[in-house]
Write a protein that holds these residues in place. Structure first.
Motif, PDB file in Angstrom:
ATOM      1  N   LEU A   1      69.330   4.827  45.074  1.00 26.13           N
ATOM      2  CA  LEU A   1      69.055   6.250  44.868  1.00 26.13           C
ATOM      3  C   LEU A   1      67.714   6.655  45.472  1.00 26.13           C
ATOM      4  CD1 LEU A   1      70.178   6.517  41.126  1.00 26.13           C
ATOM      5  CD2 LEU A   1      71.534   7.000  43.179  1.00 26.13           C
ATOM      6  N   GLU A   2      67.582   7.950  45.761  1.00 28.41           N
ATOM      7  CA  GLU A   2      66.330   8.450  46.344  1.00 28.41           C
ATOM      8  C   GLU A   2      65.163   8.264  45.384  1.00 28.41           C
ATOM      9  OE1 GLU A   2      66.780  12.472  47.563  1.00 28.41           O
ATOM     10  OE2 GLU A   2      68.270  12.030  49.113  1.00 28.41           O
ATOM     11  N   SER A   3      65.445   8.186  44.100  1.00 26.23           N
ATOM     12  CA  SER A   3      64.399   8.011  43.097  1.00 26.23           C
ATOM     13  C   SER A   3      63.806   6.602  43.116  1.00 26.23           C
ATOM     14  CB  SER A   3      64.972   8.289  41.706  1.00 26.23           C
ATOM     15  OG  SER A   3      65.992   7.352  41.395  1.00 26.23           O
ATOM     16  N   GLY A   4      64.428   5.700  43.904  1.00 26.43           N
ATOM     17  CA  GLY A   4      63.974   4.313  43.932  1.00 26.43           C
ATOM     18  C   GLY A   4      64.738   3.432  42.963  1.00 26.43           C
ATOM     19  N   ARG A   5      65.584   4.033  42.144  1.00 26.02           N
ATOM     20  CA  ARG A   5      66.417   3.269  41.219  1.00 26.02           C
ATOM     21  C   ARG A   5      67.750   2.962  41.894  1.00 26.02           C
ATOM     22  NH1 ARG A   5      66.649   5.387  35.420  1.00 26.02           N
ATOM     23  NH2 ARG A   5      66.109   3.248  34.883  1.00 26.02           N
ATOM     24  N   LYS A   6      68.637   2.298  41.174  1.00 24.36           N
ATOM     25  CA  LYS A   6      69.951   2.024  41.741  1.00 24.36           C
ATOM     26  C   LYS A   6      71.052   2.392  40.752  1.00 24.36           C
ATOM     27  CE  LYS A   6      69.247  -2.357  42.578  1.00 24.36           C
ATOM     28  NZ  LYS A   6      69.386  -3.810  42.865  1.00 24.36           N
ATOM     29  N   GLN A   7      72.188   2.779  41.309  1.00 22.56           N
ATOM     30  CA  GLN A   7      73.345   3.144  40.510  1.00 22.56           C
ATOM     31  C   GLN A   7      74.460   2.131  40.769  1.00 22.56           C
ATOM     32  OE1 GLN A   7      75.529   6.696  41.677  1.00 22.56           O
ATOM     33  NE2 GLN A   7      75.907   7.217  39.537  1.00 22.56           N
ATOM     34  N   ALA A   8      75.086   1.653  39.694  1.00 20.62           N
ATOM     35  CA  ALA A   8      76.187   0.698  39.810  1.00 20.62           C
ATOM     36  C   ALA A   8      77.452   1.303  39.224  1.00 20.62           C
ATOM     37  CB  ALA A   8      75.853  -0.610  39.100  1.00 20.62           C
ATOM     38  N   MET A   9      78.537   1.316  40.012  1.00 24.26           N
ATOM     39  CA  MET A   9      79.842   1.754  39.527  1.00 24.26           C
ATOM     40  C   MET A   9      80.574   0.520  39.020  1.00 24.26           C
ATOM     41  SD  MET A   9      78.580   3.700  41.992  1.00 24.26           S
ATOM     42  CE  MET A   9      78.521   5.365  42.645  1.00 24.26           C
ATOM     43  N   ILE A  10      81.038   0.572  37.778  1.00 15.03           N
ATOM     44  CA  ILE A  10      81.602  -0.607  37.118  1.00 15.03           C
ATOM     45  C   ILE A  10      82.990  -0.282  36.560  1.00 15.03           C
ATOM     46  CG2 ILE A  10      81.299  -2.204  35.180  1.00 15.03           C
ATOM     47  CD1 ILE A  10      78.244  -1.665  35.477  1.00 15.03           C
ATOM     48  N   LYS A  11      83.945  -1.159  36.811  1.00 13.39           N
ATOM     49  CA  LYS A  11      85.265  -1.006  36.193  1.00 13.39           C
ATOM     50  C   LYS A  11      85.421  -2.078  35.120  1.00 13.39           C
ATOM     51  CE  LYS A  11      87.893  -3.896  39.452  1.00 13.39           C
ATOM     52  NZ  LYS A  11      89.017  -3.907  40.408  1.00 13.39           N
ATOM     53  N   TYR A  12      86.247  -1.802  34.120  1.00 11.50           N
ATOM     54  CA  TYR A  12      86.463  -2.762  33.049  1.00 11.50           C
ATOM     55  C   TYR A  12      87.286  -3.944  33.578  1.00 11.50           C
ATOM     56  CZ  TYR A  12      85.163   1.249  30.172  1.00 11.50           C
ATOM     57  OH  TYR A  12      84.508   2.326  29.628  1.00 11.50           O
TER      58      TYR A  12
END
Length: 217
Positions: A181-192
């Motif tokens: 992410l532009e904020s320097g953090r990261k996003q993870a998409m997770i499936k069950y």
């Protein structure tokens, strides 16, 4: 009207990743049991590639009747059977649960819920979700956590309900995609990858309550 043996089913598979949830698959009904349908391994209608299913995966399904009408129902994976080829057992729909109106693939709502995560190396951290749903979640965390696609995580999701009670939903999730992410953090998409029905129902109940809340604003 119920689907029959040798009939082709077309469906989407629940995922917190919108691109993956939009992919349509098809497979033939190979056999029928009292409580389920045995289907062949799904194949992408667009690419021709096979798709691996996991126990508990949610499916939004339709089949075409002889008069050319699409009949929709929801189902999920109950198990697997080896019969020369690998077959997948899914829930057989009740006749009154089949509709000729297309259903939304999967209910998912934006939500910043606290989630505790344990990685395979026993490293633990706490962060917030970005959205949650019956098929998976996405979370946002600090960039220093080494998350990558296809990793399996153990997760405890804090689920608050409208009546003031708070519960936890435990599941094992597989990371579908990680985005910087532009904020320097990261996003993870997770499936069950593994979740019992009682835990999934907690998440679905939360989603429906939030949806009602949005409608009443």
């Amino acid at each position: 009207m119920l689907p029959k043996v040798n009939q082709m089913l077309h469906y989407q598979i629940a995922s917190s990743d919108e691109e993956e949830a939009a992919i349509e698959y098809k497979s033939r009904i190979a056999d029928e049991q009292e409580d389920g349908l045995l289907i062949e391994i799904p194949i992408s209608e667009k690419t021709g590639r096979y798709k691996r299913l996991f126990l508990g995966d949610e499916l939004s399904v339709f089949f075409v009747s002889e008069d050319g009408i699409k009949n929709y129902f929801d189902s999920h994976v109950l198990g697997f059977k080896e019969d020369g080829v690998k077959l997948i057992k899914i829930v057989k729909p009740e006749p009154d649960r089949i509709t000729k109106v297309q259903r939304r693939s999967f209910l998912r709502v934006p939500a910043e819920l606290e989630i505790a995560v344990k990685m395979s190396n026993q490293v633990r951290f706490v962060c917030k979700t970005d959205d949650v749903g019956g098929g998976g979640i996405s979370l946002v965390c600090d960039a220093n956590w080494p998350l990558a696609a296809e990793q399996t995580l153990e997760c405890w999701l804090l689920v608050p309900f409208r009546n003031g009670t708070i519960d936890h939903a435990f599941f094992k999730g597989e990371i579908v995609r990680v985005v910087e992410l532009e904020s320097g953090r990261k996003q993870a998409m997770i499936k069950y990858a593994s979740i019992i029905d009682a835990e999934r129902q907690k998440v679905i109940r939360y989603c429906f309550e939030k949806q009602l809340e949005y409608r009443n604003r």
